[in-house]
Design an enzyme around this catalytic site. Sequence first.
Site, PDB file in Angstrom:
ATOM      1  CE  LYS A 116      80.754  75.497  39.863  1.00  0.00           C
ATOM      2  NZ  LYS A 116      81.071  76.108  41.314  1.00  0.00           N
TER       3      LYS A 116
HETATM    4  N1  GLU Z   1      81.678  73.550  44.201  1.00  0.00           N
HETATM    5  C1  GLU Z   1      82.286  74.029  44.926  1.00  0.00           C
HETATM    6  C2  GLU Z   1      82.273  75.492  44.706  1.00  0.00           C
HETATM    7  O1  GLU Z   1      81.886  76.137  44.202  1.00  0.00           O
HETATM    8  C3  GLU Z   1      83.774  73.307  45.375  1.00  0.00           C
HETATM    9  C4  GLU Z   1      84.241  73.654  44.908  1.00  0.00           C
HETATM   10  C5  GLU Z   1      86.509  73.150  44.802  1.00  0.00           C
HETATM   11  O2  GLU Z   1      86.194  72.075  46.170  1.00  0.00           O
HETATM   12  O3  GLU Z   1      87.155  73.009  43.911  1.00  0.00           O
HETATM   13  O4  GLU Z   1      83.294  76.318  46.366  1.00  0.00           O
END
Ligand code: GLU
Length: 427
Positions: A116
């Site tokens: 993240k």
């Molecule tokens: N931000 C989204 C999540 O929390 C998607 C992450 C992604 O597609 O890599 O799952």
Amino acid sequence: MVAVMSRIKTEEQADAYKTALAQYDRATQHLKDVSEDIIEYMRYPRREFAVNFPVRRDNGMVEVFTGYRVHHNTVLGPSKGGIRYSPHVTLDEVRALAMWMTWKCALVNLPYGGAKGGVVVNPQELSQGELERLTRRYASELIPLINPQMDIPAPDMGTNSQVMAWIMDTYSMTMGYSVPAVVTGKPIPIGGSEGRTEATGRGVIICMMEALKQHGEVDADKISVAIQGFGNVGSNAARYAQEMGFKVVAVSDITGGIYNPNGLDIPAVIEHARATGSVQNFPEAENITNSELLTVECDVLIPAAMENQITAANAHEVRARYVIEGANGPTTPEADDILNDHGVFLVPDVLANAGGVIVSYFEWVQDLQSFFWDQDEVYRQLRRIMVKAYDFTLATAEKYKLDMRTAAQVGAIERVAAAIKMRGFYP
Ligand code: GLU
């Protein structure tokens, strides 16, 4: 004023990571066959990156911003996870979100680890030009960490397909050729996937329908749904729920919520929010607060805003019989216990909101193959993977006699642990 703001931030950051670790510690108690050293290893992020970088504002002044990227685990493949732009971003929050990505990808069986990123910024306060300069500089700082084989960012709260396009372009300009697979959630003409924008909201409703079906509740028009958060996840969940015949009785955004026990016309609410900047004051609905939304009379509650919304302070007031988590970490462990005691059936974040990363995976695969799918194919494969993960979680819950949260964590952690064991510790 500033002192109070920063104190609130510190409490929030502590909470998300505290929640992630408490969930982990609960789940690992059930993993009798996993060795202590593997359990200890998975508890920590593999690597953490923090950066302070300058951005020139439109008025000529330079402001320094702070950004992070955390790779929690990379045993199953390159790390995957969104980038968040929010004034509340902290390293601890990013650590929690990265850890949840590891479990999410493992649970739905994607060949990915978890990551993240985040920048401490309120994107609403920046012009488009400032947002682009901030994104490009942050992306260029991330270059040693991101690439299609190592770590692939995506949108999250406060970022969108335009931000992903700038990241893709910055990376590609540095390499000297186009690299669409370095990031997902891009606009379709530059390597994005059909169905990616609505994927998370759609997946939330697929999970809701599986949960209802499991309990023999098959008449959609008898089911009322309340949704906290009207960003990408909440608004698309609301739209798809209504399309499937459910009655969406309440929605909310950062300004507050609206309630109509007879159901809201979601396309009209989306239009109203676009025109006025808020869902509030929608004709034929009563204004409510965000905390009232969580305790409104409904069958299904979908928290789709942010972490730590259902807590020990309000969990006993939740009247819904089902909670389907669109956001990451919206329920604290204490609230989990209260909801469980009250017989509320909860489908956890790592399962319910996995639709986004699933279609991100499809996007990455399409980019690597330079072969693109149509929308029907994306929706069909999304549904197939979501239902399989739901069934796997339910089977794990039944096998170990667990609630769905702990079962999802146990199932996911077991998969990562098995991969660590097979690969062995290096050197
Ligand atoms: N931000 C989204 C999540 O929390 C998607 C992450 C992604 O597609 O890599 O799952």
